[in-house]
Design a protein around this motif. Structure first.
Motif, PDB file in Angstrom:
ATOM      1  N   PHE A  32       0.818  -1.316   0.027  1.00  0.00           N
ATOM      2  CA  PHE A  32       0.012  -0.117  -0.106  1.00  0.00           C
ATOM      3  C   PHE A  32       0.652   1.003  -0.129  1.00  0.00           C
ATOM      4  CE2 PHE A  32      -2.652   3.407   1.790  1.00  0.00           C
ATOM      5  CZ  PHE A  32      -3.474   3.164   1.032  1.00  0.00           C
ATOM      6  N   GLN A  33       0.403   2.169  -0.666  1.00  0.00           N
ATOM      7  CA  GLN A  33       1.029   3.655  -0.720  1.00  0.00           C
ATOM      8  C   GLN A  33      -0.108   4.789  -0.350  1.00  0.00           C
ATOM      9  OE1 GLN A  33       0.469   5.860  -3.724  1.00  0.00           O
ATOM     10  NE2 GLN A  33      -0.816   4.330  -4.218  1.00  0.00           N
ATOM     11  N   PRO A  34       0.444   5.790   0.342  1.00  0.00           N
ATOM     12  CA  PRO A  34       1.598   5.843   1.356  1.00  0.00           C
ATOM     13  C   PRO A  34       1.441   4.802   2.605  1.00  0.00           C
ATOM     14  CG  PRO A  34       0.239   7.894   1.464  1.00  0.00           C
ATOM     15  CD  PRO A  34      -0.469   6.740   0.638  1.00  0.00           C
ATOM     16  N   TYR A  35       2.489   4.836   3.171  1.00  0.00           N
ATOM     17  CA  TYR A  35       2.373   3.906   4.225  1.00  0.00           C
ATOM     18  C   TYR A  35       1.757   4.398   5.534  1.00  0.00           C
ATOM     19  CZ  TYR A  35       6.689   1.887   1.820  1.00  0.00           C
ATOM     20  OH  TYR A  35       7.417   1.309   0.989  1.00  0.00           O
ATOM     21  N   VAL A  40      -4.569   9.372   4.461  1.00  0.00           N
ATOM     22  CA  VAL A  40      -5.255   9.152   2.931  1.00  0.00           C
ATOM     23  C   VAL A  40      -6.502   9.474   2.886  1.00  0.00           C
ATOM     24  CG1 VAL A  40      -5.502   7.380   1.192  1.00  0.00           C
ATOM     25  CG2 VAL A  40      -3.267   7.337   2.427  1.00  0.00           C
ATOM     26  N   GLU A  44      -9.881   8.734  -2.696  1.00  0.00           N
ATOM     27  CA  GLU A  44      -8.805   9.175  -3.607  1.00  0.00           C
ATOM     28  C   GLU A  44      -8.100   7.719  -4.114  1.00  0.00           C
ATOM     29  OE1 GLU A  44      -4.693  11.823  -4.309  1.00  0.00           O
ATOM     30  OE2 GLU A  44      -5.866  11.841  -2.606  1.00  0.00           O
ATOM     31  N   VAL A  45      -7.913   6.900  -3.061  1.00  0.00           N
ATOM     32  CA  VAL A  45      -7.140   5.479  -3.155  1.00  0.00           C
ATOM     33  C   VAL A  45      -7.933   4.657  -4.266  1.00  0.00           C
ATOM     34  CG1 VAL A  45      -6.882   3.450  -2.237  1.00  0.00           C
ATOM     35  CG2 VAL A  45      -6.224   5.351  -1.109  1.00  0.00           C
ATOM     36  N   GLU A  57       5.188  13.213  -6.222  1.00  0.00           N
ATOM     37  CA  GLU A  57       4.598  12.731  -5.018  1.00  0.00           C
ATOM     38  C   GLU A  57       3.064  12.480  -5.081  1.00  0.00           C
ATOM     39  OE1 GLU A  57       5.301  15.417  -1.969  1.00  0.00           O
ATOM     40  OE2 GLU A  57       7.259  15.928  -2.409  1.00  0.00           O
ATOM     41  N   ILE A  59      -0.215   9.664  -3.829  1.00  0.00           N
ATOM     42  CA  ILE A  59      -0.761   8.521  -4.101  1.00  0.00           C
ATOM     43  C   ILE A  59      -1.056   8.406  -5.576  1.00  0.00           C
ATOM     44  CG2 ILE A  59      -1.438   8.185  -1.909  1.00  0.00           C
ATOM     45  CD1 ILE A  59      -4.397   8.433  -2.418  1.00  0.00           C
ATOM     46  N   SER A  61      -4.324   6.836  -7.597  1.00  0.00           N
ATOM     47  CA  SER A  61      -5.300   6.285  -7.360  1.00  0.00           C
ATOM     48  C   SER A  61      -5.485   4.762  -8.176  1.00  0.00           C
ATOM     49  CB  SER A  61      -6.352   7.218  -7.890  1.00  0.00           C
ATOM     50  OG  SER A  61      -6.669   8.315  -7.218  1.00  0.00           O
ATOM     51  N   ILE A  64      -1.469  -0.256  -6.593  1.00  0.00           N
ATOM     52  CA  ILE A  64      -0.823  -0.603  -5.263  1.00  0.00           C
ATOM     53  C   ILE A  64       0.771  -0.795  -5.937  1.00  0.00           C
ATOM     54  CG2 ILE A  64      -2.231  -1.480  -3.729  1.00  0.00           C
ATOM     55  CD1 ILE A  64      -1.683  -4.139  -4.584  1.00  0.00           C
ATOM     56  N   ARG A  65       1.675  -0.518  -4.812  1.00  0.00           N
ATOM     57  CA  ARG A  65       3.018  -1.006  -4.979  1.00  0.00           C
ATOM     58  C   ARG A  65       3.262  -2.274  -4.757  1.00  0.00           C
ATOM     59  NH1 ARG A  65       5.451   4.341  -1.624  1.00  0.00           N
ATOM     60  NH2 ARG A  65       5.085   5.665  -3.308  1.00  0.00           N
TER      61      ARG A  65
END
Length: 127
Positions: A32-35, A40, A44-45, A57, A59, A61, A64-65
């Motif tokens: 997950f990003q950011p940690y 968050v 938006e995710v 910079e 997130i 949308s 995932i990393r």
């Protein structure tokens, strides 16, 4: 929450020692990003992924990393939007770009099993 959007094949790959490590798959706790989830906006995710983002910079949308490639570079799995299911290289910092490196998670995982991590690096144009 976002785990419902991720195929079981990605989680299953973490049980294969050939699939986890440098330039392969990161452990699940690093996806997950950011940690810091508290920072968050959940809406938006889950928005649609936009592969045109050039911001260094913030997130992404709908993604995932799944692998840290060093120097703030990542391979990401896209789980929403028109590019859902594909793997991208996030090189927004320092190169200011995102690029698709594999159209399918299943193809990416099959290539990792067969060839290791080297096959992905050849598709990343970092010049």
């Amino acid at each position: 929450m976002w785990k419902d959007s991720i195929p079981k094949s990605l989680f299953q790959a973490l049980n294969d020692p050939r699939m986890v490590g440098d330039y392969k798959l990161s452990p699940q706790e690093e996806w997950f990003q950011p940690y810091e989830i508290e920072e968050v906006d959940i809406a938006e995710v889950f928005g649609a992924f936009d592969g045109r983002s050039t911001t260094s910079e913030g997130i992404l949308s709908g993604a995932i990393r799944i692998c840290n490639t060093g120097c703030e570079g990542y391979h990401i799995y896209v789980f929403s939007g028109p590019e859902a299911g594909s793997i991208w290289s996030d090189q927004r910092y320092p190169f200011g770009r995102l690029s698709k490196i594999c159209s399918s998670l299943d193809v990416n995982l099959a290539n990792l099993r067969e060839f290791g991590a080297g096959h992905i690096a050849q598709y990343e144009d970092l010049s």
